[in-house]
Design a protein around this motif. Structure first.
Motif, mmCIF file in Angstrom:
data_model
loop_
_atom_site.group_PDB
_atom_site.id
_atom_site.type_symbol
_atom_site.label_atom_id
_atom_site.label_comp_id
_atom_site.label_asym_id
_atom_site.label_seq_id
_atom_site.Cartn_x
_atom_site.Cartn_y
_atom_site.Cartn_z
ATOM 1 N N ARG A 100 -2.274 15.157 -0.476
ATOM 2 C CA ARG A 100 -2.455 13.710 -0.275
ATOM 3 C C ARG A 100 -1.175 12.923 -0.502
ATOM 4 O O ARG A 100 -1.101 11.735 -0.181
ATOM 5 N N GLU A 173 -0.183 9.200 -3.926
ATOM 6 C CA GLU A 173 -0.649 9.212 -2.535
ATOM 7 C C GLU A 173 0.405 8.599 -1.599
ATOM 8 O O GLU A 173 0.940 7.522 -1.864
ATOM 9 N N THR A 280 -6.671 -1.359 -3.598
ATOM 10 C CA THR A 280 -8.075 -1.459 -3.232
ATOM 11 C C THR A 280 -8.821 -0.319 -3.900
ATOM 12 O O THR A 280 -8.298 0.770 -4.053
ATOM 13 N N THR A 281 -10.016 -0.608 -4.286
ATOM 14 C CA THR A 281 -10.837 0.408 -4.938
ATOM 15 C C THR A 281 -11.734 1.060 -3.907
ATOM 16 O O THR A 281 -12.363 0.382 -3.104
ATOM 17 N N SER A 282 -11.737 2.373 -3.907
ATOM 18 C CA SER A 282 -12.677 3.120 -3.078
ATOM 19 C C SER A 282 -13.626 3.799 -4.031
ATOM 20 O O SER A 282 -13.241 4.712 -4.747
ATOM 21 N N PRO A 284 -17.535 5.395 -4.993
ATOM 22 C CA PRO A 284 -18.766 5.929 -4.413
ATOM 23 C C PRO A 284 -19.891 4.917 -4.584
ATOM 24 O O PRO A 284 -19.923 4.174 -5.561
ATOM 25 N N HIS B 132 -15.506 10.786 -2.620
ATOM 26 C CA HIS B 132 -14.165 10.224 -2.585
ATOM 27 C C HIS B 132 -14.053 9.054 -3.557
ATOM 28 O O HIS B 132 -15.012 8.300 -3.738
ATOM 29 N N GLY B 133 -12.893 8.926 -4.166
ATOM 30 C CA GLY B 133 -12.709 7.797 -5.076
ATOM 31 C C GLY B 133 -11.240 7.523 -5.332
ATOM 32 O O GLY B 133 -10.429 8.427 -5.457
ATOM 33 N N ARG B 134 -10.910 6.224 -5.401
ATOM 34 C CA ARG B 134 -9.520 5.806 -5.618
ATOM 35 C C ARG B 134 -9.549 4.556 -6.466
ATOM 36 O O ARG B 134 -10.371 3.656 -6.223
ATOM 37 N N HIS B 135 -8.676 4.492 -7.451
ATOM 38 C CA HIS B 135 -8.607 3.346 -8.360
ATOM 39 C C HIS B 135 -9.975 3.028 -8.947
ATOM 40 O O HIS B 135 -10.428 1.877 -8.924
ATOM 41 N N LEU B 136 -10.616 4.034 -9.455
ATOM 42 C CA LEU B 136 -11.943 3.869 -10.037
ATOM 43 C C LEU B 136 -11.848 3.328 -11.462
ATOM 44 O O LEU B 136 -10.936 3.690 -12.211
ATOM 45 N N SER B 226 -6.061 6.822 -10.105
ATOM 46 C CA SER B 226 -5.003 5.813 -9.976
ATOM 47 C C SER B 226 -3.758 6.408 -9.331
ATOM 48 O O SER B 226 -2.867 5.679 -8.883
ATOM 49 N N LEU B 228 -3.981 9.300 -6.951
ATOM 50 C CA LEU B 228 -4.327 9.664 -5.573
ATOM 51 C C LEU B 228 -5.833 9.747 -5.408
ATOM 52 O O LEU B 228 -6.563 9.666 -6.385
ATOM 53 N N THR B 229 -6.281 9.848 -4.171
ATOM 54 C CA THR B 229 -7.705 9.829 -3.871
ATOM 55 C C THR B 229 -8.365 11.129 -4.308
ATOM 56 O O THR B 229 -7.899 12.216 -3.958
#
Lengths: 292, 292
Positions: A100, A173, A280-282, A284, B132-136, B226, B228-229
């Motif tokens: 990634r 990333e 941006t937050t992704s 679930p 999938h998750g990013r900046h959780l 924080s 990578l995804t």
């Protein structure tokens, strides 16, 4: 022979590059092409049509979008050893990167929102593995190499050095340009003595030759194969020469708009502009949660 | 719910475990099952037939045979920090492992021929990512966790400490048992306070509780996201408690025949016997070489 991975409207496409013209090869990307033991014969036998147009009009993906492994080498140029005040290594210093982190040869480098103050450049020769190999000697290692490409191991120095282990600062990333092409060893004397240059905003920051590598590609491949089995599509980033921003007085770093050019003689050029990540937050959906 | 990956005559098969009976789920392994956003509903809706027989008769594969990422955490139990003479960390120390290191829950641990004198045990709770998750944030991180399993981050201390970076000693082929099952968070209170034990030849070497983790699973997942995804099938090995062989007086290590038992309350037990690698070279045929 020169191979690359081109973006299409539906995904990606492996291609051969002849005189700046691209011809499709029957594989979705160079990584998948290499999984076929006959990859070299298939690529060589493909009639040159130039049907994918000029490489200058193409959008190039990371050469190997999903390498099974990305092994990185630290402290592998004598001049970089000196500038980082490190002792000359007796064996390769290895660390990892996840896929990634990769971006294409002309894509933006995304400066992480959480680490924007110490982003540094590291021009590197990358070795692309073309077959399975374990416990290889150096001649066997050379046979396992599909070819060579360029990478920039862009590093967040604050995160890299916040703990003893560098991974956090090395795998953000969309920070590591890779490409533009895989060049087979016969075209570049197995990368024995190629000039490697990194420019930032048109100013040369790193200039060295691959002949200054402490551990050669063959030796690195043999070494890694003593740890685990190498597979087609694996990448080994061989380390960076001196001239990184962190070691300059005063230290320098990449910022939004910085233009990073990474060039290896006989292979090609990566041209990447830095942008700052939009946070941006992704997340679930709540419905994916357990119901307790 | 408990999920596992069973070896079959043709490959592997994802399965649900109910009262020691295995029922096939429509996926080749748990990693591929998790790639389906509806994995939980699919697994829950599968009628229990026990058609794959008793788990005691099954050959179990690594729970996730090919994780997109394996992120390991060092220095994450207060007691282990003390025995390794390390300062209490302010943020997680992350390093990587490649999937070729994994073995099944009852498979041999292969002591590398090149590093046979300092092989050590490290019982660990492993977190399996399910979306999938990013900046959780931490609640988002918890939703991204599919469940928990056990691992032993078997380490070649001589290779781990030969350079500044630990990767070389952490990713030898076939050294890291993983499994036996993924347990969803509702069954184990999200692994908040589970006993974790490592025995060697029947003698307890490590015994702690996951409540002693410095960085909790939720916090680790948020932290990694924080950088990578995160993706379905990613693994985070959360670190090991005190009692490793390297820190004992005198130091202890695993040798051929050592029986390593790794047990986490509410999850299950890994039972692995050490064997020494037979040194064989796997080399690409000369015909794969370039012709120059």
């Amino acid at each position: 022979m020169r191979l690359t991975t081109v973006r299409t409207t539906t995904g990606t496409q492996a291609a051969r590059l002849d005189n700046e013209r691209l011809t499709a090869i029957d594989a979705l990307d160079v990584g998948r092409l290499l999984k076929n033991p006959d990859w070299r014969a298939i690529a060589e036998a493909t009639p040159v049509t130039g049907g994918l147009g000029s490489v200058h009009d193409a959008s190039l993906a990371p050469l190997i979008p999903m390498p099974p492994k990305i092994v990185c080498v630290g402290i592998n140029y004598a001049d970089h050893v000196a500038e980082m005040s490190a002792p000359t290594p007796e064996r390769p210093t290895l660390f990892a990167k996840f896929s990634r982190a990769l971006v294409g040869p002309n894509d933006p480098i995304v400066i992480p929102a959480v680490a924007s103050d110490a982003i540094d450049w590291e021009a590197e020769l990358a070795v692309v593995i073309g077959s399975h190999g374990r416990h290889l000697d150096e001649p066997g290692a050379r046979r396992a190499i599909a070819g060579y490409t360029a990478a920039n191991d862009v590093s967040a120095r604050d995160w890299q050095f916040a703990t003893m282990q560098w991974l956090s600062g090395k795998t953000f990333e969309h920070t590591t340009p890779l490409g533009p092409v895989l060049v087979t060893g016969d075209e570049v004397d197995h990368a024995a003595d190629l000039e490697i240059v990194c420019e930032v905003d048109g100013i040369v920051k790193q200039r060295s030759r691959t002949s200054h590598l402490i551990f050669t590609p063959d030796r690195l491949v043999a070494h890694v194969s003593s740890i685990l089995t190498l597979e087609p599509g694996d990448l080994i980033l061989t380390g960076t020469p001196n001239g990184v921003g962190w070691a300059r007085t005063p230290p320098e770093c990449l910022v939004a708009g910085s233009r990073v050019t990474t060039r290896i003689e006989g292979i090609g050029t990566l041209r990447n502009v830095c942008i700052v990540e939009e946070l941006t937050t992704s997340t679930p959906p709540a419905s994916a949660a357990t119901t307790d």
